[in-house]
Design a protein around this motif. Structure first.
Motif, short mmCIF file in Angstrom:
data_model
loop_
_atom_site.label_atom_id
_atom_site.label_comp_id
_atom_site.label_asym_id
_atom_site.label_seq_id
_atom_site.Cartn_x
_atom_site.Cartn_y
_atom_site.Cartn_z
N VAL A 172 0.85 -1.18 0.00
CA VAL A 172 0.00 0.00 0.00
C VAL A 172 0.89 1.24 0.00
N GLN A 173 0.66 2.12 -0.97
CA GLN A 173 1.46 3.33 -1.13
C GLN A 173 0.57 4.56 -1.06
N HIS A 174 1.17 5.69 -0.76
CA HIS A 174 0.43 6.95 -0.80
C HIS A 174 0.33 7.41 -2.26
N LEU A 182 -2.64 0.51 -4.36
CA LEU A 182 -2.15 -0.85 -4.21
C LEU A 182 -2.00 -1.44 -5.60
N VAL A 183 -0.81 -1.89 -5.95
CA VAL A 183 -0.55 -2.50 -7.25
C VAL A 183 -0.66 -4.02 -7.12
N VAL A 184 -1.44 -4.62 -8.01
CA VAL A 184 -1.61 -6.07 -8.04
C VAL A 184 -1.50 -6.53 -9.49
N PRO A 185 -1.29 -7.82 -9.73
CA PRO A 185 -1.28 -8.31 -11.11
C PRO A 185 -2.64 -8.11 -11.78
N ASP A 199 -0.07 -15.48 -7.12
CA ASP A 199 0.57 -14.17 -7.15
C ASP A 199 -0.46 -13.05 -6.97
N PHE A 200 -1.60 -13.19 -7.66
CA PHE A 200 -2.64 -12.18 -7.52
C PHE A 200 -3.15 -12.12 -6.09
N TRP A 201 -3.44 -13.28 -5.53
CA TRP A 201 -4.00 -13.31 -4.18
C TRP A 201 -3.02 -12.78 -3.15
N ARG A 205 -4.51 -9.54 -1.14
CA ARG A 205 -4.96 -9.65 0.25
C ARG A 205 -4.45 -8.51 1.12
N ALA A 206 -3.46 -7.74 0.65
CA ALA A 206 -3.06 -6.54 1.38
C ALA A 206 -4.23 -5.55 1.48
#
Length: 217
Positions: A172-174, A182-185, A199-201, A205-206
Protein backbone atom coordinates in the motif's frame (compact mmCIF):
# COMPACT_ATOMS: atom_id res chain seq x y z
CA UNK A 1 -25.96 47.69 3.43
CA UNK A 2 -29.08 48.39 5.49
CA UNK A 3 -30.79 51.48 6.91
CA UNK A 4 -29.16 52.88 10.03
CA UNK A 5 -30.82 51.55 13.11
CA UNK A 6 -32.72 48.89 11.14
CA UNK A 7 -32.25 45.16 11.62
CA UNK A 8 -29.51 43.57 9.58
CA UNK A 9 -30.79 41.36 6.80
CA UNK A 10 -28.86 38.50 5.21
CA UNK A 11 -27.57 39.45 1.76
CA UNK A 12 -28.83 36.13 0.41
CA UNK A 13 -31.65 34.13 1.95
CA UNK A 14 -30.32 30.86 3.26
CA UNK A 15 -31.89 27.74 1.78
CA UNK A 16 -32.72 24.66 3.80
CA UNK A 17 -29.57 22.97 5.06
CA UNK A 18 -29.20 19.23 5.64
CA UNK A 19 -29.78 18.65 9.33
CA UNK A 20 -28.02 15.34 9.86
CA UNK A 21 -24.91 13.51 8.72
CA UNK A 22 -27.11 11.03 6.87
CA UNK A 23 -28.78 13.83 4.91
CA UNK A 24 -25.41 15.34 4.05
CA UNK A 25 -24.12 11.97 2.81
CA UNK A 26 -27.28 11.53 0.77
CA UNK A 27 -26.72 14.89 -0.92
CA UNK A 28 -23.14 13.96 -1.80
CA UNK A 29 -24.32 10.61 -3.15
CA UNK A 30 -26.98 12.24 -5.31
CA UNK A 31 -24.37 14.58 -6.75
CA UNK A 32 -21.98 11.71 -7.47
CA UNK A 33 -24.72 9.80 -9.28
CA UNK A 34 -25.55 12.84 -11.42
CA UNK A 35 -21.89 13.39 -12.28
CA UNK A 36 -21.30 9.74 -13.19
CA UNK A 37 -24.42 9.79 -15.38
CA UNK A 38 -23.06 12.89 -17.12
CA UNK A 39 -19.69 11.17 -17.61
CA UNK A 40 -21.46 8.14 -19.09
CA UNK A 41 -23.21 10.35 -21.64
CA UNK A 42 -19.90 11.99 -22.54
CA UNK A 43 -18.19 8.62 -23.05
CA UNK A 44 -21.06 7.22 -25.10
CA UNK A 45 -21.15 10.31 -27.28
CA UNK A 46 -17.41 10.54 -27.87
CA UNK A 47 -16.68 11.04 -31.58
CA UNK A 48 -12.94 10.36 -31.32
CA UNK A 49 -13.14 6.75 -30.14
CA UNK A 50 -12.17 4.18 -32.82
CA UNK A 51 -14.66 1.63 -31.53
CA UNK A 52 -17.08 2.06 -34.44
CA UNK A 53 -20.59 0.86 -33.64
CA UNK A 54 -19.56 -0.88 -30.42
CA UNK A 55 -20.55 0.68 -27.12
CA UNK A 56 -17.86 1.74 -24.64
CA UNK A 57 -17.24 -0.33 -21.53
CA UNK A 58 -18.38 1.70 -18.53
CA UNK A 59 -17.41 1.66 -14.88
CA UNK A 60 -19.66 0.00 -12.33
CA UNK A 61 -20.13 -0.03 -8.59
CA UNK A 62 -20.89 2.40 -5.81
CA UNK A 63 -20.62 6.07 -6.84
CA UNK A 64 -18.78 6.90 -3.61
CA UNK A 65 -16.81 3.72 -3.05
CA UNK A 66 -13.85 3.43 -0.70
CA UNK A 67 -12.13 1.01 -3.11
CA UNK A 68 -11.49 1.97 -6.75
CA UNK A 69 -10.47 -0.95 -9.01
CA UNK A 70 -8.56 0.08 -12.13
CA UNK A 71 -7.77 -2.22 -15.04
CA UNK A 72 -6.32 -1.14 -18.38
CA UNK A 73 -8.54 -2.74 -21.04
CA UNK A 74 -11.75 -4.79 -21.19
CA UNK A 75 -12.01 -8.54 -21.62
CA UNK A 76 -14.44 -9.98 -24.22
CA UNK A 77 -17.19 -10.54 -21.64
CA UNK A 78 -16.94 -6.91 -20.56
CA UNK A 79 -17.16 -5.73 -24.16
CA UNK A 80 -20.23 -7.88 -24.70
CA UNK A 81 -22.05 -6.40 -21.71
CA UNK A 82 -20.51 -2.93 -21.81
CA UNK A 83 -19.67 -3.12 -18.10
CA UNK A 84 -16.27 -3.22 -16.41
CA UNK A 85 -15.43 -6.33 -14.37
CA UNK A 86 -18.31 -8.33 -15.79
CA UNK A 87 -17.76 -12.06 -16.20
CA UNK A 88 -14.97 -14.23 -14.84
CA UNK A 89 -12.86 -11.39 -13.46
CA UNK A 90 -15.84 -9.94 -11.63
CA UNK A 91 -16.78 -13.31 -10.18
CA UNK A 92 -13.21 -13.93 -9.02
CA UNK A 93 -13.04 -10.49 -7.44
CA UNK A 94 -16.35 -10.95 -5.64
CA UNK A 95 -15.03 -14.17 -4.10
CA UNK A 96 -11.79 -12.45 -3.14
CA UNK A 97 -13.59 -9.48 -1.59
CA UNK A 98 -15.85 -11.79 0.39
CA UNK A 99 -12.84 -13.74 1.65
CA UNK A 100 -11.23 -10.49 2.81
CA UNK A 101 -14.41 -9.27 4.52
CA UNK A 102 -14.81 -6.29 2.18
CA UNK A 103 -18.33 -5.13 1.39
CA UNK A 104 -18.80 -5.21 -2.44
CA UNK A 105 -20.95 -2.09 -2.04
CA UNK A 106 -17.76 -0.27 -1.04
CA UNK A 107 -16.18 -0.95 -4.45
CA UNK A 108 -16.18 0.78 -7.85
CA UNK A 109 -14.40 -0.63 -10.89
CA UNK A 110 -13.43 0.94 -14.19
CA UNK A 111 -11.01 0.77 -17.12
CA UNK A 112 -8.35 3.09 -18.48
CA UNK A 113 -9.24 2.28 -22.10
CA UNK A 114 -13.00 2.13 -22.33
CA UNK A 115 -12.85 1.62 -26.09
CA UNK A 116 -13.59 -2.01 -27.05
CA UNK A 117 -10.90 -2.23 -29.72
CA UNK A 118 -8.47 -5.00 -30.59
CA UNK A 119 -5.48 -2.83 -29.74
CA UNK A 120 -6.20 -0.75 -26.61
CA UNK A 121 -3.10 1.36 -27.27
CA UNK A 122 -4.99 3.19 -30.02
CA UNK A 123 -7.69 4.32 -27.60
CA UNK A 124 -8.15 8.07 -27.61
CA UNK A 125 -5.97 9.69 -24.89
CA UNK A 126 -8.93 11.81 -23.85
CA UNK A 127 -10.80 8.59 -23.07
CA UNK A 128 -8.04 7.40 -20.74
CA UNK A 129 -7.90 10.84 -19.14
CA UNK A 130 -11.52 10.42 -18.02
CA UNK A 131 -10.21 8.23 -15.21
CA UNK A 132 -9.20 11.50 -13.52
CA UNK A 133 -12.84 12.58 -13.62
CA UNK A 134 -13.99 9.25 -12.22
CA UNK A 135 -11.53 9.52 -9.36
CA UNK A 136 -12.73 13.05 -8.60
CA UNK A 137 -16.37 11.92 -8.54
CA UNK A 138 -15.97 8.70 -6.56
CA UNK A 139 -13.29 10.11 -4.21
CA UNK A 140 -12.05 6.65 -3.14
CA UNK A 141 -9.69 6.00 -0.26
CA UNK A 142 -7.60 3.52 -2.27
CA UNK A 143 -6.97 2.71 -5.94
CA UNK A 144 -6.19 -0.94 -6.73
CA UNK A 145 -4.11 -0.82 -9.92
CA UNK A 146 -4.23 -4.06 -11.90
CA UNK A 147 -1.24 -4.75 -14.11
CA UNK A 148 1.68 -2.87 -15.66
CA UNK A 149 -0.36 -1.11 -18.36
CA UNK A 150 -2.86 0.27 -15.86
CA UNK A 151 0.00 1.43 -13.63
CA UNK A 152 1.74 3.22 -16.50
CA UNK A 153 -1.54 4.87 -17.54
CA UNK A 154 -2.30 6.03 -13.99
CA UNK A 155 1.16 7.51 -13.55
CA UNK A 156 0.76 9.39 -16.84
CA UNK A 157 -2.50 10.99 -15.75
CA UNK A 158 -2.59 14.47 -14.29
CA UNK A 159 -4.26 13.53 -11.01
CA UNK A 160 -4.14 16.57 -8.71
CA UNK A 161 -1.63 16.30 -5.83
CA UNK A 162 -0.66 12.78 -6.85
CA UNK A 163 2.73 11.13 -6.59
CA UNK A 164 4.07 8.36 -8.79
CA UNK A 165 2.99 4.88 -7.78
CA UNK A 166 5.91 2.47 -7.74
CA UNK A 167 5.76 -0.97 -9.30
CA UNK A 168 5.67 -2.77 -5.95
CA UNK A 169 2.93 -5.37 -5.88
CA UNK A 170 1.14 -5.98 -2.61
CA UNK A 171 2.41 -2.77 -0.98
CA UNK A 172 0.00 0.00 0.00
CA UNK A 173 1.46 3.33 -1.13
CA UNK A 174 0.43 6.95 -0.80
CA UNK A 175 -1.09 8.25 -4.04
CA UNK A 176 -2.69 11.54 -3.03
CA UNK A 177 -3.13 13.14 0.39
CA UNK A 178 -6.51 11.43 0.71
CA UNK A 179 -6.04 8.26 -1.35
CA UNK A 180 -3.69 5.28 -1.23
CA UNK A 181 -2.73 2.90 -4.03
CA UNK A 182 -2.15 -0.85 -4.21
CA UNK A 183 -0.55 -2.50 -7.25
CA UNK A 184 -1.61 -6.07 -8.04
CA UNK A 185 -1.28 -8.31 -11.11
CA UNK A 186 -3.86 -8.05 -13.87
CA UNK A 187 -6.84 -10.15 -12.77
CA UNK A 188 -7.52 -11.25 -16.37
CA UNK A 189 -4.09 -12.88 -16.51
CA UNK A 190 -4.55 -14.64 -13.18
CA UNK A 191 -7.58 -16.80 -13.89
CA UNK A 192 -6.22 -19.89 -15.63
CA UNK A 193 -2.86 -20.69 -14.05
CA UNK A 194 -2.32 -21.63 -10.42
CA UNK A 195 0.92 -19.73 -9.92
CA UNK A 196 -0.66 -16.60 -11.39
CA UNK A 197 -3.66 -17.00 -9.10
CA UNK A 198 -1.38 -17.25 -6.07
CA UNK A 199 0.57 -14.17 -7.15
CA UNK A 200 -2.64 -12.18 -7.52
CA UNK A 201 -4.00 -13.31 -4.18
CA UNK A 202 -0.72 -12.63 -2.37
CA UNK A 203 -0.81 -9.03 -3.56
CA UNK A 204 -4.58 -8.49 -3.34
CA UNK A 205 -4.96 -9.65 0.25
CA UNK A 206 -3.06 -6.54 1.38
CA UNK A 207 -6.34 -4.77 0.58
CA UNK A 208 -8.01 -6.75 3.37
CA UNK A 209 -5.51 -5.52 5.96
CA UNK A 210 -5.91 -1.95 4.69
CA UNK A 211 -9.73 -2.17 4.77
CA UNK A 212 -9.77 -3.62 8.28
CA UNK A 213 -7.94 -0.54 9.55
CA UNK A 214 -10.44 1.96 8.10
CA UNK A 215 -12.23 4.00 10.76
CA UNK A 216 -15.85 2.85 11.22
CA UNK A 217 -17.34 6.07 9.82
Amino acid sequence: MHAQGGPAEPSKPAGPMPATDDEIREKYLERAIRELNSLTRDVQGCEHCPRGNLMPVLGSGHPQADVFLLKFAPAPSEIEEGVAFYGRSGTALMKSLKRLGIDPLAVYGTLCAKCPVADPSIADPACVARVVTELAIVTPKIVVVMGDEALAALNDLDVPLSRQVDDETGVVQHFTPSCDALVVPNIDEALDEEAAKRDFWTAFRALGDWYAELPPY
